[in-house]
Write a protein that holds these residues in place. Structure first.
Motif, PDB file in Angstrom:
ATOM      1  N   PRO A 136       0.804  -1.232   0.000  1.00 20.42           N
ATOM      2  CA  PRO A 136       0.000   0.000   0.000  1.00 20.42           C
ATOM      3  C   PRO A 136       0.830   1.272   0.000  1.00 20.42           C
ATOM      4  CG  PRO A 136      -0.926  -1.595   1.535  1.00 20.42           C
ATOM      5  CD  PRO A 136       0.406  -2.145   1.085  1.00 20.42           C
ATOM      6  N   THR A 137       2.068   1.193   0.432  1.00 19.33           N
ATOM      7  CA  THR A 137       2.912   2.386   0.471  1.00 19.33           C
ATOM      8  C   THR A 137       3.530   2.715  -0.882  1.00 19.33           C
ATOM      9  OG1 THR A 137       4.748   0.971   1.211  1.00 19.33           O
ATOM     10  CG2 THR A 137       3.446   2.104   2.915  1.00 19.33           C
ATOM     11  N   ASP A 138       3.413   1.806  -1.847  1.00 22.14           N
ATOM     12  CA  ASP A 138       3.971   2.075  -3.180  1.00 22.14           C
ATOM     13  C   ASP A 138       3.210   3.208  -3.845  1.00 22.14           C
ATOM     14  OD1 ASP A 138       5.794   0.051  -2.850  1.00 22.14           O
ATOM     15  OD2 ASP A 138       4.507  -1.462  -3.794  1.00 22.14           O
ATOM     16  N   TRP A 139       3.917   4.084  -4.564  1.00 21.80           N
ATOM     17  CA  TRP A 139       3.293   5.278  -5.129  1.00 21.80           C
ATOM     18  C   TRP A 139       2.256   4.956  -6.205  1.00 21.80           C
ATOM     19  CZ3 TRP A 139       3.507   6.450 -10.287  1.00 21.80           C
ATOM     20  CH2 TRP A 139       4.451   5.753 -11.067  1.00 21.80           C
ATOM     21  N   ALA A 140       2.384   3.802  -6.879  1.00 17.38           N
ATOM     22  CA  ALA A 140       1.441   3.423  -7.943  1.00 17.38           C
ATOM     23  C   ALA A 140       0.412   2.403  -7.464  1.00 17.38           C
ATOM     24  CB  ALA A 140       2.209   2.880  -9.139  1.00 17.38           C
ATOM     25  N   TYR A 141       0.296   2.248  -6.159  1.00 15.77           N
ATOM     26  CA  TYR A 141      -0.593   1.210  -5.605  1.00 15.77           C
ATOM     27  C   TYR A 141      -2.051   1.429  -6.060  1.00 15.77           C
ATOM     28  CZ  TYR A 141      -2.857  -1.782  -2.137  1.00 15.77           C
ATOM     29  OH  TYR A 141      -3.605  -2.745  -1.511  1.00 15.77           O
ATOM     30  N   GLN A 142      -2.566   2.667  -5.926  1.00 14.93           N
ATOM     31  CA  GLN A 142      -3.962   2.936  -6.262  1.00 14.93           C
ATOM     32  C   GLN A 142      -4.239   2.766  -7.752  1.00 14.93           C
ATOM     33  OE1 GLN A 142      -6.469   3.290  -4.309  1.00 14.93           O
ATOM     34  NE2 GLN A 142      -5.259   3.231  -2.430  1.00 14.93           N
ATOM     35  N   ALA A 143      -3.283   3.204  -8.594  1.00 10.86           N
ATOM     36  CA  ALA A 143      -3.478   3.064 -10.032  1.00 10.86           C
ATOM     37  C   ALA A 143      -3.533   1.602 -10.437  1.00 10.86           C
ATOM     38  CB  ALA A 143      -2.347   3.778 -10.771  1.00 10.86           C
ATOM     39  N   LEU A 144      -2.657   0.796  -9.877  1.00  7.16           N
ATOM     40  CA  LEU A 144      -2.623  -0.625 -10.188  1.00  7.16           C
ATOM     41  C   LEU A 144      -3.886  -1.317  -9.677  1.00  7.16           C
ATOM     42  CD1 LEU A 144      -1.034  -2.993 -11.365  1.00  7.16           C
ATOM     43  CD2 LEU A 144       0.100  -3.260  -9.134  1.00  7.16           C
ATOM     44  N   ALA A 145      -4.323  -0.941  -8.466  1.00  7.97           N
ATOM     45  CA  ALA A 145      -5.537  -1.541  -7.904  1.00  7.97           C
ATOM     46  C   ALA A 145      -6.750  -1.229  -8.775  1.00  7.97           C
ATOM     47  CB  ALA A 145      -5.758  -1.034  -6.480  1.00  7.97           C
ATOM     48  N   SER A 146      -6.798  -0.002  -9.315  1.00  6.31           N
ATOM     49  CA  SER A 146      -7.922   0.384 -10.166  1.00  6.31           C
ATOM     50  C   SER A 146      -7.967  -0.441 -11.440  1.00  6.31           C
ATOM     51  CB  SER A 146      -7.824   1.869 -10.492  1.00  6.31           C
ATOM     52  OG  SER A 146      -8.875   2.260 -11.346  1.00  6.31           O
ATOM     53  N   LEU A 147      -6.827  -0.670 -12.069  1.00  2.76           N
ATOM     54  CA  LEU A 147      -6.797  -1.482 -13.288  1.00  2.76           C
ATOM     55  C   LEU A 147      -7.247  -2.913 -13.021  1.00  2.76           C
ATOM     56  CD1 LEU A 147      -3.490  -0.284 -15.015  1.00  2.76           C
ATOM     57  CD2 LEU A 147      -5.821   0.032 -15.853  1.00  2.76           C
ATOM     58  N   ILE A 148      -6.852  -3.446 -11.876  1.00  3.07           N
ATOM     59  CA  ILE A 148      -7.220  -4.833 -11.540  1.00  3.07           C
ATOM     60  C   ILE A 148      -8.711  -4.950 -11.249  1.00  3.07           C
ATOM     61  CG2 ILE A 148      -6.899  -6.683  -9.855  1.00  3.07           C
ATOM     62  CD1 ILE A 148      -3.994  -5.747  -9.562  1.00  3.07           C
ATOM     63  N   GLU A 149      -9.222  -4.040 -10.376  1.00  6.48           N
ATOM     64  CA  GLU A 149     -10.602  -4.170  -9.897  1.00  6.48           C
ATOM     65  C   GLU A 149     -11.627  -3.740 -10.945  1.00  6.48           C
ATOM     66  OE1 GLU A 149     -10.626  -1.900  -6.332  1.00  6.48           O
ATOM     67  OE2 GLU A 149      -9.212  -3.211  -5.291  1.00  6.48           O
ATOM     68  N   ARG A 150     -11.306  -2.696 -11.720  1.00 12.44           N
ATOM     69  CA  ARG A 150     -12.277  -2.192 -12.689  1.00 12.44           C
ATOM     70  C   ARG A 150     -12.256  -2.961 -14.009  1.00 12.44           C
ATOM     71  NH1 ARG A 150     -12.060   4.160 -13.313  1.00 12.44           N
ATOM     72  NH2 ARG A 150     -13.823   3.616 -14.668  1.00 12.44           N
ATOM     73  N   TYR A 151     -11.052  -3.378 -14.432  1.00 17.58           N
ATOM     74  CA  TYR A 151     -10.947  -3.981 -15.748  1.00 17.58           C
ATOM     75  C   TYR A 151     -10.448  -5.429 -15.735  1.00 17.58           C
ATOM     76  CZ  TYR A 151     -11.423   0.880 -17.111  1.00 17.58           C
ATOM     77  OH  TYR A 151     -11.877   2.156 -17.268  1.00 17.58           O
ATOM     78  N   GLY A 152      -9.769  -5.837 -14.661  1.00 22.22           N
ATOM     79  CA  GLY A 152      -9.274  -7.210 -14.588  1.00 22.22           C
ATOM     80  C   GLY A 152      -8.319  -7.577 -15.703  1.00 22.22           C
ATOM     81  N   CYS A 153      -7.433  -6.636 -16.055  1.00 23.76           N
ATOM     82  CA  CYS A 153      -6.570  -6.886 -17.205  1.00 23.76           C
ATOM     83  C   CYS A 153      -5.086  -6.918 -16.845  1.00 23.76           C
ATOM     84  CB  CYS A 153      -6.817  -5.822 -18.275  1.00 23.76           C
ATOM     85  SG  CYS A 153      -6.452  -4.154 -17.724  1.00 23.76           S
ATOM     86  N   VAL A 154      -4.775  -6.946 -15.564  1.00 20.70           N
ATOM     87  CA  VAL A 154      -3.379  -6.938 -15.143  1.00 20.70           C
ATOM     88  C   VAL A 154      -2.978  -8.331 -14.699  1.00 20.70           C
ATOM     89  CG1 VAL A 154      -1.712  -6.014 -13.515  1.00 20.70           C
ATOM     90  CG2 VAL A 154      -3.452  -4.518 -14.490  1.00 20.70           C
ATOM     91  N   ALA A 155      -1.884  -8.824 -15.232  1.00 17.16           N
ATOM     92  CA  ALA A 155      -1.359 -10.130 -14.840  1.00 17.16           C
ATOM     93  C   ALA A 155       0.080  -9.940 -14.357  1.00 17.16           C
ATOM     94  CB  ALA A 155      -1.397 -11.100 -16.006  1.00 17.16           C
ATOM     95  N   GLY A 156       0.563 -10.893 -13.577  1.00 21.27           N
ATOM     96  CA  GLY A 156       1.939 -10.829 -13.085  1.00 21.27           C
ATOM     97  C   GLY A 156       2.792 -11.909 -13.726  1.00 21.27           C
ATOM     98  N   TYR A 157       3.874 -12.226 -13.036  1.00 22.41           N
ATOM     99  CA  TYR A 157       4.774 -13.268 -13.509  1.00 22.41           C
ATOM    100  C   TYR A 157       4.470 -14.573 -12.792  1.00 22.41           C
ATOM    101  CZ  TYR A 157       7.206  -9.554 -15.893  1.00 22.41           C
ATOM    102  OH  TYR A 157       7.496  -8.513 -16.721  1.00 22.41           O
ATOM    103  N   PRO A 158       4.929 -15.694 -13.369  1.00 23.96           N
ATOM    104  CA  PRO A 158       4.611 -17.008 -12.785  1.00 23.96           C
ATOM    105  C   PRO A 158       4.996 -17.151 -11.325  1.00 23.96           C
ATOM    106  CG  PRO A 158       5.525 -17.281 -14.984  1.00 23.96           C
ATOM    107  CD  PRO A 158       5.670 -15.828 -14.645  1.00 23.96           C
ATOM    108  N   ASN A 159       5.958 -16.377 -10.861  1.00 26.87           N
ATOM    109  CA  ASN A 159       6.384 -16.497  -9.460  1.00 26.87           C
ATOM    110  C   ASN A 159       5.508 -15.665  -8.524  1.00 26.87           C
ATOM    111  OD1 ASN A 159       7.140 -13.945 -10.174  1.00 26.87           O
ATOM    112  ND2 ASN A 159       9.319 -14.186  -9.654  1.00 26.87           N
TER     113      ASN A 159
END
Length: 537
Positions: free
Chosen positions: A62-85
């Motif tokens: 939560p302390t990361d500066w882009a936390y809210q932007a990333l959360a919005s992309l995930i929750e609103r659009y569900g289009c963010v994926a990570g790496y296998p690890n």
């Protein structure tokens, strides 16, 4: 996909990605293109196991500066994926291929949402058309109302009261034997009163109040010893009955000036009991608060407190009683020496649940010289005792006062928090004192009443009421005669039955004993019964 949809989502995605990319830097050009990583990312992005919560990334906090932007992309659009690890890798440089993969995944999701909306719009096309038509119709009606409305500043509220009932004398024949024709009106009758209230505001805080009234009561309901609180004597002529203007100023102050007003409209209402008989109005319509419509002005102040908290209130006003203020006679008018002048003041403390107030009234009915010439041509003059016009409900002996009358009164009410067998209680008591200038003048008067109301009695929304006390102010001391036998008594019972929010039926009965005090005729006591039906609109 439409171009504008792509333009909408692109800034959001690039706003997240741009700070993470090292664009045109030597390191970026030197970096080895990791095709396998891009393949891994696109495989995950295209899989059905999309990231549904930002908490699934082990390296995002939560302390990361882009936390809210990333959360919005995930929750609103569900289009963010990570790496296998299970990481997002937010601090590493992103290749243009990876950026393209992420942007493509988000644009695909927008396309899916848009297709779903299109499907829903198509499915409910008929319902949406109906709603659209109704909205258009409402807009047309609103436009018509605005074009034909009565006023942009005035609201009209009306009330029609129907009265059916009759009165029975204790012994009509005995009364008529004592004074022929005095006790004759005991027929069953049907009469009405119509009230139109016009409330006008120019600033949202002020009020110009106009009341129009008409009635056809010329019967026992308008007789002194059985006058109803809602009676209106007349021939069905609609006329201006009340007219005044009130406005706030300063902190907690309110001023009122009226061309047709009664003094009690310019004080805090001192009772919660709404009676059938006018004698019980305002905690006793006699020495202190009984008055007639006239011309006057007043000032009120109320302490500013939080809602529900007890507050102090102070008021003072003046009325030229009985319409004297509108006369042009040099000795009458608003402040003439023969004007029936009425000063009233109040100091009270309480809230909507309980309140107590003390009142003082000075009633100064100007004495008038009456001259009579006898058969011999000799003229003799006398001064008539005044204060009759401002006495409200009083016995004949109490009205025969010296000049002026000073009256003090106490009023109070208390209401239980919850409805039940404990009623709300309203009570009042008055004492009046005059300088008796002639033998036979009353020097002191008194009046009292108690009113009880049971809210939600028998059924929710209905109310039971019981009131009792002196029917009017009665003389307790007469100059040269001591204590007269002038006391009187009355009792009433009624039940408000609410048919609808706008219709109410009120059956009531009452008994009045010795309304005229020691001038009461034998058999003149009255028992009355009526049904009042009220229509509000």
């Amino acid at each position: 996909m439409k171009l504008f949809q792509q333009l909408l989502v692109a800034p959001a995605a690039l706003g997240l990605l741009a700070p993470l990319a090292v664009v045109n830097s030597p390191a970026a050009h030197a970096a080895e293109l990791k095709i396998n990583s891009v393949s891994d990312y696109t495989d995950v992005a295209d899989s059905e196991e999309q990231v549904t919560s930002i908490t699934q990334f082990s390296d995002v906090y939560p302390t990361d500066w882009a936390y809210q932007a990333l959360a919005s992309l995930i929750e609103r659009y569900g289009c963010v994926a990570g790496y296998p690890n299970g990481t997002f890798g937010g601090n590493r440089a992103m290749t243009r291929y990876e950026a393209a993969a992420l942007l493509n995944a988000c644009l695909d999701r927008i396309t899916e949402v848009t297709d779903e909306l299109r499907r829903l719009i198509k499915e409910f096309e008929r319902e949406l058309a109906i709603i659209r038509g109704r909205v258009d119709g409402l807009e047309a009606r609103v436009g018509e109302l605005e074009a034909t409305q009565f006023s942009t500043t005035t609201k009209l509220k009306g009330q029609a009261d129907f009265f059916t009932g009759g009165i029975k004398y204790a012994d009509r024949d005995e009364c008529n034997e004592e004074e022929p024709g005095e006790c004759t009106s005991d027929a069953f009758n049907f009469s009405y009163r119509l009230t139109l209230n016009l409330n006008t505001s120019f600033t949202g805080k002020d009020l110009l109040y106009t009341r129009l009234r008409a009635g056809n009561m010329d019967n026992q309901w308008t007789q002194t010893d059985s006058y109803l609180a809602d009676a209106k004597k007349g021939d069905s002529t609609l006329k201006v009955d009340k007219l005044w203007y009130t406005f706030p100023f300063g902190s907690g102050f309110k001023a009122t000036v009226g061309a047709l007003i009664e003094n009690y409209y310019m004080i805090e209402t001192p009772t919660r009991y709404k009676p059938i008989l006018k004698a019980f109005k305002l905690g006793g319509y006699g020495a202190v608060l009984g008055a007639s419509t006239g011309q006057g002005f007043g000032v009120q102040w109320r302490q500013q407190v939080s809602p529900g908290e007890p507050a102090l209130n102070i008021a003072a006003n003046y009325v030229a009683d009985g319409g004297d203020g509108a006369k042009g006679d040099s000795k009458e008018g608003l402040f003439g020496e023969n004007t029936d002048a009425y000063f009233l003041s109040q100091i009270g403390y309480g809230n909507r649940q309980w309140h107590i107030s003390a009142l003082y009234a000075l009633k100064n009915a100007g004495q008038k010289e009456v001259c009579v010439t006898d058969e011999a041509g000799l003229e003799s003059c006398s001064i008539s005792s005044g204060a009759k016009a401002a006495m409200g409900y009083s016995t004949p002996r109490a009205k025969d006062l010296g000049h002026p009358l000073s009256a003090v009164g106490l009023r109070g009410y208390w209401s239980p928090i919850d409805s039940g067998w404990i009623p709300s209680i309203s009570a009042g008591i008055d004492f009046g004192f005059a300088d008796g200038q002639f033998d036979g003048n009353a020097e002191a008067v008194k009046g009292w009443m108690v009113g009880l109301n049971w809210k939600d009695a028998f059924m929710d929304g209905n109310k039971l009421g019981v009131g009792f006390g002196s029917y009017s102010s009665y003389a307790t001391s007469v100059k040269g005669q001591g204590w007269p036998d002038d006391e009187n008594f009355a009792v009433e019972v009624y039940y408000d039955f609410r048919v609808t929010d706008n219709i109410q039926v009120t059956p009531a009965i009452f008994w009045v004993d010795d309304a005229y005090g020691q001038e009461q005729l034998p058999g003149q006591n009255k028992f009355g019964g009526l049904v009042k039906t009220t229509f509000k609109f």
